[in-house]
Design an enzyme around this catalytic site. Structure first.
Site, PDB file in Angstrom:
ATOM      1  N   PRO A 123      39.801  39.764  37.360  1.00 39.30           N
ATOM      2  CG  PRO A 123      40.790  41.872  37.259  1.00 39.30           C
ATOM      3  CD  PRO A 123      39.512  41.179  37.625  1.00 39.30           C
ATOM      4  CG  ASN A 124      45.207  38.177  38.774  1.00 40.50           C
ATOM      5  OD1 ASN A 124      45.971  37.959  37.835  1.00 40.50           O
ATOM      6  ND2 ASN A 124      45.160  39.334  39.391  1.00 40.50           N
ATOM      7  NE  ARG A 135      45.903  35.117  42.605  1.00 37.88           N
ATOM      8  CZ  ARG A 135      44.880  35.874  43.008  1.00 37.88           C
ATOM      9  NH1 ARG A 135      43.689  35.719  42.499  1.00 37.88           N
ATOM     10  NH2 ARG A 135      45.070  36.789  43.925  1.00 37.88           N
ATOM     11  CE1 TYR A 152      41.031  33.690  45.827  1.00 37.57           C
ATOM     12  CE2 TYR A 152      43.419  33.823  45.747  1.00 37.57           C
ATOM     13  CZ  TYR A 152      42.192  34.439  45.821  1.00 37.57           C
ATOM     14  OH  TYR A 152      42.121  35.800  45.910  1.00 37.57           O
ATOM     15  CG  ASN A 170      35.333  36.435  42.856  1.00 36.97           C
ATOM     16  OD1 ASN A 170      35.878  37.506  43.089  1.00 36.97           O
ATOM     17  ND2 ASN A 170      35.785  35.282  43.323  1.00 36.97           N
ATOM     18  CB  ALA A 182      42.145  43.101  42.712  1.00 45.93           C
ATOM     19  CG  HIS A 187      38.988  45.303  47.082  1.00 45.13           C
ATOM     20  ND1 HIS A 187      38.092  44.856  48.039  1.00 45.13           N
ATOM     21  CD2 HIS A 187      39.589  44.194  46.577  1.00 45.13           C
ATOM     22  CE1 HIS A 187      38.179  43.527  48.132  1.00 45.13           C
ATOM     23  NE2 HIS A 187      39.074  43.117  47.248  1.00 45.13           N
ATOM     24  CG  ASP A 211      29.273  54.405  38.219  1.00 42.24           C
ATOM     25  OD1 ASP A 211      28.879  54.367  39.406  1.00 42.24           O
ATOM     26  OD2 ASP A 211      30.037  55.287  37.784  1.00 42.24           O
ATOM     27  CD  GLU A 234      30.926  42.193  46.758  1.00 47.73           C
ATOM     28  OE1 GLU A 234      32.102  42.344  47.117  1.00 47.73           O
ATOM     29  OE2 GLU A 234      30.013  42.989  47.100  1.00 47.73           O
ATOM     30  CG  HIS A 248      34.624  38.265  47.339  1.00 50.67           C
ATOM     31  ND1 HIS A 248      35.326  38.859  46.315  1.00 50.67           N
ATOM     32  CD2 HIS A 248      33.656  39.141  47.717  1.00 50.67           C
ATOM     33  CE1 HIS A 248      34.814  40.054  46.095  1.00 50.67           C
ATOM     34  NE2 HIS A 248      33.798  40.244  46.925  1.00 50.67           N
ATOM     35  CB  SER A 294      39.600  34.578  50.028  1.00 54.55           C
ATOM     36  OG  SER A 294      39.491  35.889  49.494  1.00 54.55           O
ATOM     37  NE  ARG A 353      43.171  37.352  50.582  1.00 55.61           N
ATOM     38  CZ  ARG A 353      43.232  37.259  49.262  1.00 55.61           C
ATOM     39  NH1 ARG A 353      42.140  37.049  48.552  1.00 55.61           N
ATOM     40  NH2 ARG A 353      44.392  37.377  48.645  1.00 55.61           N
ATOM     41  NE  ARG A 384      43.551  40.739  48.968  1.00 59.08           N
ATOM     42  CZ  ARG A 384      43.788  40.645  47.654  1.00 59.08           C
ATOM     43  NH1 ARG A 384      42.798  40.773  46.799  1.00 59.08           N
ATOM     44  NH2 ARG A 384      44.999  40.425  47.207  1.00 59.08           N
TER      45      ARG A 384
END
Length: 143
Positions: A10-11, A18, A23, A74, A77, A80, A87, A98, A100, A102, A107, A111
């Site tokens: 998401p996002n 943003r 970012y 990535n 949100a 978390h 699963d 994984e 990210h 940032s 943060r 997070r």
């Protein structure tokens, strides 16, 4: 040629718009193009998929079973709190890195915990778009 699925949560389609102080100003489309080029240089066949919907990401992970050699994610949100992603990753028995952009540990406190890390082979965070380059390189080496 190894086949990799790169999932963006998401996002992350809003990168470049943003939170530019976190970012940066470079657009999602530009970063994706560069990541595709890097994957090609590593000899990887890369599919990139972004969704703002948890179920879509779960479906893509399931579809990767028997079709892809590894996954880079990535989860945004969802990292978390998405036990559904946890699963799904665990179910497909594929190496997952994984990533990210940032540094999630620098943060907000919420997070600082990743519920998907325990089912991933590693986590790379805090290097902007270079986190993706490092993630692909690590995945390529693992494969």
């Amino acid at each position: 040629m190894k086949k990799i699925l790169f999932l963006l949560g998401p996002n992350l389609n809003m990168v470049g718009i943003r939170d530019k102080n976190i970012y940066g100003a470079e657009t999602d489309a530009s970063i994706r193009q560069q990541v595709m080029q890097w994957a090609e240089e590593l000899g990887l066949e890369l599919e990139i998929f972004q969704s703002n919907h948890e179920g879509d990401l779960v479906d893509k992970i399931h579809a990767a079973y028997g079709q892809k050699d590894g996954i880079m994610i990535n989860a945004g949100a969802l990292t978390h709190y998405s036990y559904a992603l946890h699963d799904a990753i665990e179910a497909v028995h594929l190496p997952v890195v994984e990533t990210h952009m940032s540094n999630i540990y620098a943060r907000e406190e919420f997070r600082h915990k990743s519920v998907i890390s325990p089912v991933c082979i590693g986590c790379i965070a805090g290097f902007g778009k270079e986190s993706y380059y490092l993630g692909l390189a690590a995945l390529a080496k693992k494969l």
